[in-house]
Motif scaffolding. Structure first.
Motif, short mmCIF file in Angstrom:
data_model
loop_
_atom_site.label_atom_id
_atom_site.label_comp_id
_atom_site.label_asym_id
_atom_site.label_seq_id
_atom_site.Cartn_x
_atom_site.Cartn_y
_atom_site.Cartn_z
N THR A 53 0.81 -1.23 0.00
CA THR A 53 0.00 0.00 0.00
C THR A 53 0.84 1.27 0.00
OG1 THR A 53 -0.17 -0.05 2.43
CG2 THR A 53 -1.93 -1.12 1.17
N LEU A 54 2.08 1.19 0.49
CA LEU A 54 2.90 2.40 0.59
C LEU A 54 4.09 2.40 -0.36
CD1 LEU A 54 3.02 2.80 4.48
CD2 LEU A 54 1.43 3.87 2.87
N ARG A 55 4.32 1.28 -1.06
CA ARG A 55 5.46 1.17 -1.98
C ARG A 55 4.97 0.91 -3.40
NH1 ARG A 55 10.70 2.08 0.35
NH2 ARG A 55 10.63 1.43 2.53
N LYS A 56 5.82 1.23 -4.35
CA LYS A 56 5.53 0.92 -5.75
C LYS A 56 5.72 -0.58 -5.99
CE LYS A 56 6.79 5.51 -7.41
NZ LYS A 56 7.68 6.31 -8.29
N PRO A 57 5.02 -1.15 -6.97
CA PRO A 57 5.11 -2.60 -7.21
C PRO A 57 6.54 -3.10 -7.41
CG PRO A 57 3.27 -1.69 -8.42
CD PRO A 57 4.00 -0.52 -7.83
N LEU A 58 7.40 -2.27 -8.00
CA LEU A 58 8.77 -2.69 -8.26
C LEU A 58 9.52 -3.05 -6.97
CD1 LEU A 58 10.78 -3.05 -10.61
CD2 LEU A 58 11.53 -0.68 -10.20
N TYR A 59 9.11 -2.44 -5.87
CA TYR A 59 9.78 -2.70 -4.58
C TYR A 59 9.77 -4.18 -4.23
CZ TYR A 59 10.40 -2.69 0.52
OH TYR A 59 10.82 -2.96 1.80
N ARG A 60 8.72 -4.88 -4.65
CA ARG A 60 8.57 -6.28 -4.26
C ARG A 60 9.47 -7.23 -5.06
NH1 ARG A 60 3.15 -4.64 -4.28
NH2 ARG A 60 2.53 -6.07 -5.96
N TYR A 61 10.31 -6.68 -5.91
CA TYR A 61 11.28 -7.52 -6.62
C TYR A 61 12.68 -7.44 -5.99
CZ TYR A 61 7.79 -8.10 -10.28
OH TYR A 61 6.64 -8.43 -10.97
N GLY A 62 12.83 -6.59 -4.97
CA GLY A 62 14.14 -6.40 -4.38
C GLY A 62 14.45 -7.40 -3.29
N TRP A 63 15.76 -7.54 -2.99
CA TRP A 63 16.19 -8.48 -1.96
C TRP A 63 15.72 -8.06 -0.58
CZ3 TRP A 63 17.45 -13.14 -3.10
CH2 TRP A 63 18.04 -13.44 -4.33
N ARG A 64 15.63 -6.77 -0.32
CA ARG A 64 15.17 -6.32 0.99
C ARG A 64 13.73 -6.78 1.24
NH1 ARG A 64 12.45 -2.43 3.78
NH2 ARG A 64 13.45 -1.65 5.70
N TYR A 65 12.88 -6.56 0.25
CA TYR A 65 11.49 -7.02 0.39
C TYR A 65 11.45 -8.52 0.61
CZ TYR A 65 6.99 -8.87 -0.93
OH TYR A 65 5.83 -9.59 -0.93
N ARG A 66 12.21 -9.29 -0.19
CA ARG A 66 12.16 -10.73 -0.09
C ARG A 66 12.56 -11.21 1.32
NH1 ARG A 66 14.91 -12.53 -5.91
NH2 ARG A 66 13.44 -11.38 -7.23
N HIS A 67 13.56 -10.55 1.89
CA HIS A 67 14.00 -10.94 3.23
C HIS A 67 12.88 -10.71 4.25
CE1 HIS A 67 16.48 -11.14 6.90
NE2 HIS A 67 15.77 -10.08 7.27
N PHE A 68 12.37 -9.48 4.32
CA PHE A 68 11.39 -9.16 5.35
C PHE A 68 10.06 -9.88 5.12
CE2 PHE A 68 14.27 -5.50 5.86
CZ PHE A 68 14.53 -5.64 7.22
N ALA A 69 9.69 -10.09 3.86
CA ALA A 69 8.47 -10.85 3.58
C ALA A 69 8.62 -12.30 4.05
CB ALA A 69 8.15 -10.79 2.09
N ALA A 70 9.78 -12.89 3.79
CA ALA A 70 10.00 -14.28 4.21
C ALA A 70 10.02 -14.40 5.73
CB ALA A 70 11.32 -14.78 3.63
N TYR A 71 10.61 -13.42 6.42
CA TYR A 71 10.66 -13.47 7.88
C TYR A 71 9.27 -13.28 8.48
CZ TYR A 71 15.69 -13.82 8.69
OH TYR A 71 16.98 -14.28 8.79
N GLU A 72 8.44 -12.44 7.86
CA GLU A 72 7.07 -12.29 8.34
C GLU A 72 6.27 -13.56 8.07
OE1 GLU A 72 4.87 -8.37 8.58
OE2 GLU A 72 3.95 -9.25 6.79
N GLN A 73 6.47 -14.14 6.91
CA GLN A 73 5.80 -15.40 6.56
C GLN A 73 6.16 -16.49 7.56
OE1 GLN A 73 3.80 -15.96 3.80
NE2 GLN A 73 3.54 -18.17 4.08
#
Length: 377
Positions: A109-129
């Motif tokens: 909701t607060l980031r552009k869709p491209l953000y979800r292709y980065g390694w930072r997103y992948r790390h924090f998404a995986a840790y939340e999952q």
């Protein structure tokens, strides 16, 4: 029972950090051993704590956090414990204390869709999952009702794994029997430190991360006061953050001599008793513990509805809440109303103290310890 607590950073002035310490001390007081894994620790280490500063480094935070996790996992494999309690999202937790909002919701909701292709997103998404996935066994300590529906929406987390805690306001924040005398003493100290006169009005803002807490909004609201009120008003912002941009803002607005940012302080109770109002116009805030610290001290509050604990101020009729979406003019008007009405401030103070005497605003550490010690995987 041997307990392991994991958090990336400990410093004395953080809300999450204070909650961690009180929960760990409560578990220790019940006879359990405490081991703590951190990347950084500032301040004294409580007697009996086994503190491990994890010796890992990386250029990016998410890489450092991944190394922290692997190091802790290796150490736990050699020296097992009965429970692993995390105050940041990471794999391998038996219990997670949910101080942070839903990362996936913010990313979408607060980031552009491209953000979800980065390694930072992948790390924090995986840790939340790892914490919230339906198949995870992690029990979740919730401190706000606003975030649970979001975790359920994105992960389908079973409701039985959520445990809503009451607030955990420290007893030393409550107004003592000699509150009037302490207020007088505090204001005498503030007269020396901040040039506060007897009939001046003191605003206090408490909390690190000044941009998120809305300190710029508070400074703008002070500058917008009617001249007669502005001349009598000072703002003290307490917290561990860079003061320079905010002092520059105050200078540009012509109120540089009325804004003080002294850093982190150990005498917060003196400010809660000696001030005339708490300002907390946060942009987003899972809870906002300082709102309740002000409430139990009898200090009127002006805050935003973005704070998870804002409803307590409304329930107690102990101040003014700025609705969302936020507008600066609404905050300006609310601050002028509060400072310009002595009778309203007296009523809000009376209401706050009455509410503090009958509501459970204090038992978070005990309730959290109950879940931690009763957990079954």
């Amino acid at each position: 029972m041997q307990l392991a607590f994991c958090l990336y950073k400990y410093f004395p002035y953080g809300g999450l950090q204070r909650d961690f310490l009180r929960i760990a001390l409560t578990c220790q007081a019940r006879g359990h051993a405490i081991r703590v894994y951190v990347l950084e620790w500032q301040g004294e280490v409580p007697p009996g704590f086994e503190l491990l500063r994890v010796p890992v480094a990386a250029f990016a935070n998410h890489r450092r956090y991944a190394k922290f996790t692997r190091w802790v996992e290796d150490d736990l494999s050699r020296r097992p414990v009965d429970r692993v309690v995390g105050f940041n999202k990471m794999p391998g937790l038996d219990v997670y204390y949910a101080a942070d909002p839903c990362f996936e919701h913010k990313a979408r909701t607060l980031r552009k869709p491209l953000y979800r292709y980065g390694w930072r997103y992948r790390h924090f998404a995986a840790y939340e999952q790892a914490v919230f996935a339906p198949e995870s066994k992690t029990e979740i300590l919730m401190i706000s009702t606003t975030q649970q529906p979001l975790f359920a929406q994105y992960y389908g987390t079973p409701a039985r794994r959520f445990h809503l805690l009451p607030p955990g306001i420290a007893p030393d924040r409550r107004a003592p029997p000699d509150a009037a005398e302490r207020r007088t003493a505090a204001r005498a100290q503030f007269a020396t430190e901040f040039g506060l006169h007897a009939d001046d009005l003191l605003l206090v803002q408490i909390g690190s991360d000044f941009p998120r807490k809305g300190l710029d909004r508070s400074i703008a609201a002070l500058a917008a006061l009617p001249e007669t009120l502005k001349r009598r008003t000072r703002l003290v912002a307490i917290g561990a953050d860079d003061p320079r941009p905010f002092l520059e803002q105050a200078h540009k607005l012509g109120i540089g001599e009325r804004v003080f940012i002294p850093g982190g302080r150990d005498d917060v109770p003196a400010f809660l008793l000696g001030a005339d109002a708490l300002l907390h116009p946060a942009r987003h805030e899972n809870t906002g513990t300082v709102l309740l610290e002000a409430l139990v001290a009898g200090l009127p509050v002006v805050a935003t509805a973005a704070c998870g604990y804002a409803h307590y101020i409304s329930d107690a009729d102990a101040g003014l809440i700025i609705g969302e979406p936020f507008t600066q003019s609404a905050l300006d008007d609310a601050l002028a109303q509060l400072l310009g009405d002595d009778q309203a401030r007296t009523r809000w103070q009376r209401n706050a103290l009455a509410f503090a005497g009958q509501a459970d605003l204090y038992s978070l550490p005990e309730r959290a310890a109950d879940v931690i010690l009763g957990w079954r995987g």
